[in-house]
Design a protein around this motif. Structure first.
Motif, PDB file in Angstrom:
ATOM      1  N   TYR A 341       0.817  -1.219   0.000  1.00 22.22           N
ATOM      2  CA  TYR A 341       0.000   0.000   0.000  1.00 22.22           C
ATOM      3  C   TYR A 341       0.850   1.267   0.000  1.00 22.22           C
ATOM      4  O   TYR A 341       0.287   2.370   0.063  1.00 22.22           O
ATOM      5  N   THR A 344       0.056   3.687  -2.809  1.00 20.52           N
ATOM      6  CA  THR A 344      -1.265   4.288  -2.550  1.00 20.52           C
ATOM      7  C   THR A 344      -1.161   5.388  -1.498  1.00 20.52           C
ATOM      8  O   THR A 344      -1.756   6.464  -1.653  1.00 20.52           O
ATOM      9  N   TYR A 390     -12.346   5.598  -3.515  1.00 16.95           N
ATOM     10  CA  TYR A 390     -12.885   4.728  -2.464  1.00 16.95           C
ATOM     11  C   TYR A 390     -13.705   3.595  -3.077  1.00 16.95           C
ATOM     12  O   TYR A 390     -13.583   2.431  -2.657  1.00 16.95           O
ATOM     13  N   LYS A 391     -14.535   3.899  -4.071  1.00 10.80           N
ATOM     14  CA  LYS A 391     -15.366   2.868  -4.681  1.00 10.80           C
ATOM     15  C   LYS A 391     -14.514   1.845  -5.435  1.00 10.80           C
ATOM     16  O   LYS A 391     -14.781   0.640  -5.357  1.00 10.80           O
ATOM     17  N   TRP A 393     -11.468   1.065  -4.766  1.00 14.17           N
ATOM     18  CA  TRP A 393     -10.662   0.335  -3.783  1.00 14.17           C
ATOM     19  C   TRP A 393     -11.507  -0.696  -3.030  1.00 14.17           C
ATOM     20  O   TRP A 393     -11.067  -1.818  -2.784  1.00 14.17           O
ATOM     21  N   ARG A 394     -12.731  -0.336  -2.675  1.00 12.51           N
ATOM     22  CA  ARG A 394     -13.552  -1.190  -1.830  1.00 12.51           C
ATOM     23  C   ARG A 394     -14.429  -2.170  -2.611  1.00 12.51           C
ATOM     24  O   ARG A 394     -14.885  -3.164  -2.057  1.00 12.51           O
ATOM     25  N   THR A 395     -14.671  -1.913  -3.880  1.00 11.95           N
ATOM     26  CA  THR A 395     -15.549  -2.775  -4.655  1.00 11.95           C
ATOM     27  C   THR A 395     -14.818  -4.057  -5.064  1.00 11.95           C
ATOM     28  O   THR A 395     -13.646  -4.020  -5.448  1.00 11.95           O
ATOM     29  N   ASP A 396     -15.504  -5.165  -4.964  1.00  9.01           N
ATOM     30  CA  ASP A 396     -14.948  -6.451  -5.395  1.00  9.01           C
ATOM     31  C   ASP A 396     -14.661  -6.380  -6.894  1.00  9.01           C
ATOM     32  O   ASP A 396     -15.569  -6.177  -7.699  1.00  9.01           O
ATOM     33  N   CYS A 443      -2.727 -10.103  -5.214  1.00 10.79           N
ATOM     34  CA  CYS A 443      -3.991 -10.373  -4.525  1.00 10.79           C
ATOM     35  C   CYS A 443      -4.204 -11.859  -4.269  1.00 10.79           C
ATOM     36  O   CYS A 443      -5.113 -12.231  -3.518  1.00 10.79           O
ATOM     37  N   GLN A 459      -5.166  -2.506  -5.629  1.00  7.58           N
ATOM     38  CA  GLN A 459      -6.323  -3.343  -5.893  1.00  7.58           C
ATOM     39  C   GLN A 459      -6.301  -3.784  -7.344  1.00  7.58           C
ATOM     40  O   GLN A 459      -5.790  -3.081  -8.220  1.00  7.58           O
ATOM     41  N   ASN A 465     -15.020  -3.313 -10.696  1.00  2.00           N
ATOM     42  CA  ASN A 465     -14.640  -1.927 -10.379  1.00  2.00           C
ATOM     43  C   ASN A 465     -13.987  -1.206 -11.534  1.00  2.00           C
ATOM     44  O   ASN A 465     -13.385  -0.140 -11.344  1.00  2.00           O
ATOM     45  N   TYR A 468     -15.443   2.331 -12.050  1.00  2.00           N
ATOM     46  CA  TYR A 468     -15.032   3.256 -10.994  1.00  2.00           C
ATOM     47  C   TYR A 468     -13.576   3.693 -11.185  1.00  2.00           C
ATOM     48  O   TYR A 468     -13.231   4.853 -10.936  1.00  2.00           O
TER      49      TYR A 468
END
Length: 528
Positions: A341, A344, A390-391, A393-396, A443, A459, A465, A468
């Motif tokens: 990270y 990032t 954020y979307k 990064w967090r979305t599968d 991953c 990610q 994603n 996004y």
């Protein structure tokens, strides 16, 4: 082997890999069943004996001889049956025919006292293995060397066969005649990482010990100098404190073998594990990402502060030492897994300071000479950039998930369909890969409609994603272009130098100086 070829490619697999000239002699020394190198046959097929006809796959000739009274269970002078020769030659039609005529599917033969299934596994004939198992072959039988079917598949590095045997219910921790589990055998005798990595996917016992020397898989990997196996076992959490029958740990064996690299790996892993056991460090481990982000924010601020100091300032030297110390402390407290990270965190820190500079200095300056409505696009792009980041990064992204039961069923179905290969099967995730899916190493998962792994959001980018991520890049581009434009306006209004009169280098240096001095006056950095 379907049809024959150079003997070295068909027989010398696993621990020994001799060249072409010494292939057959080495095979005999190792008691590996050797199929004669098949040459184009010149004689009349009608005059071939049944062994040669079996090796060449002459179904009609074999039928003729069997119907004439040849007993399919009869062994030749080498104590090898027809079913053995058909299995090692991958003659599936002949295997079906011989079994229909009374051949014993688990009949022992050859110097190694092996079954036809053992012979097929040594040669890596997955279609033959699936056929023999369907016909009732017992994979748990042990040959003359003390190996069961799964041990042979691991020893000769036939990962698809290992997968198929596991899907048919073979125990991952089954022991051979010497008391070694497949994982121990792989760590001891297989230098390539694939079999060990694949076996670890089935969660074998890492603390299991052999029946004689009481060595774990980690002991065997250290003894044989198998660096890749040591790394994989440590990553999987192998216990380093287990002692063998002589009271030796894995580190003790590494010191005896004087393998400095393995000694370093074991000592480093021991240091990291002891660090996790300390109360304060365990608490800090929960906030590693926050620590990483705070460190990057501080480092970027300190770099700007040092650049604005005079060259003879002692505070600048002190800050440089503090920066180095902070970098070392971050490496100590942040685990290797979370270091991915770092790009990032640097990107978010840069975005933060760019936004602060725009809000506290660029925007008030621009408002003096233009309308406030021109700042609306950059405000929307700043908010949109954080939202879409954020979307994304967090979305599968589309991780391909499957239960243990589904994994084994898919392996069996692919093997029996003759398409269990790396184009359709992932040996890391144990799943059937859809089209355009790729296994992402960072991953450790297969991703549907995979796009390259993004360092900036740490990610994968996939079907879930992708949109996004594109919106994040678009908003980032708009923000960067707008801030560059405002920077040029600001420099042209506040720099005392002229690009045409003083040159590009002087103009740029003065612009940077003006930026840092005005930032300090604005309160973003403080003077000593």
């Amino acid at each position: 082997m379907a049809g024959g070829g150079p003997a070295c490619k068909n027989h010398c697999r696993g621990p020994h890999r001799p060249d072409v000239r010494s292939c057959r002699s080495i095979c005999r020394e190792k008691d590996v069943p050797v199929l004669p190198a098949l040459q184009p046959i010149d004689e009349d097929p009608g005059t071939c004996d049944i062994v040669k006809a079996t090796q060449y796959g002459m179904l009609e000739r074999c039928r003729e001889l069997v119907e004439a009274g040849y007993d399919v269970r009869q062994a030749d002078k080498e104590n090898v049956t027809l079913l053995h020769w058909a299995a090692i030659s991958n003659r599936q039609e002949l295997v079906k025919y011989y079994i229909s005529k009374g051949a014993v599917v688990d009949q022992l033969g050859g110097d190694l006292n092996s079954t036809p299934l053992h012979w097929a596994i040594r040669q890596g004939h997955l279609p033959m293995v699936t056929l023999l198992l369907k016909c009732g072959a017992d994979p748990s039988l042990i040959d003359g060397e003390g190996f069961s079917s799964i041990h042979l598949a691991v020893l000769f590095q036939h990962v698809p066969i290992v997968a198929y045997l596991m899907s048919k219910g073979q125990n991952i921790d089954t022991a051979d005649f010497s008391g070694l589990a497949p994982l121990m055998l792989s760590a001891q005798k297989v230098s390539r990482p694939e079999p060990t990595r694949f076996l670890l996917k089935f969660k074998p016992s890492l603390s299991a010990v052999g029946s004689v020397q009481k060595n774990t898989a980690l002991h065997w990997a250290v003894t044989s100098g198998n660096v890749s196996a040591v790394e994989l076992l440590l990553e999987a959490g192998a216990n380093m404190d287990i002692k063998n029958v002589k009271g030796e740990t894995a580190l003790d064996l590494a010191i005896q073998t004087q393998n400095r690299f393995i000694i370093y790996m074991l000592m480093e892993e021991g240091r990291m594990r002891s660090k996790r056991n300390k109360g304060l460090l365990r608490i800090m481990e929960k906030y590693e990402l926050f620590l990483l982000l705070a460190s990057c924010l501080t480092v970027l601020w300190a770099i700007g502060y040092v650049m604005n100091l005079s060259s003879d300032s002692w505070l600048g030297c002190l800050l440089l030492f503090l920066l180095v110390g902070m970098a070392l402390s971050v490496r100590f407290f942040v685990g290797v897994k979370n270091l991915r990270y770092l790009p990032t965190a640097l990107m978010l820190s840069s975005v933060f300071w760019m936004s602060v500079t725009w809000f506290f200095w660029f925007m008030p300056d621009i408002l003096y000479v233009t309308n406030a409505i021109v700042e609306i696009p950059v405000m929307f792009s700043l908010v949109g950039r954080l939202y879409f980041f954020y979307k994304a990064w967090r979305t599968d992204p589309g991780y391909i998930k499957s239960s243990e039961k589904d994994k084994k069923e898919n392996i069996a179905a692919l093997a029996e369909a003759g398409c269990l290969d790396f184009r359709t099967f992932c040996t890391s995730c144990l799943v059937r890969k859809p089209l355009r899916s790729v296994h992402c190493v960072p991953c450790d998962s297969c991703v549907a409609r995979y796009d390259p792994h993004s360092l900036w959001i740490a990610q994968c980018i996939g079907v879930g994603n992708h949109h996004y991520y594109l919106l994040f890049l678009s908003s980032l581009t708009v923000t960067s272009v707008w801030l560059l434009y405002q920077s040029l306006l600001y420099w042209s209004n506040h720099c005392i130098t002229s690009y045409h009169a003083d040159g590009a280098w002087t103009y740029f240096f003065e612009a940077v100086q003006v930026l840092f001095s005005n930032s300090r006056r604005a309160g973003l950095v403080t003077s000593p």
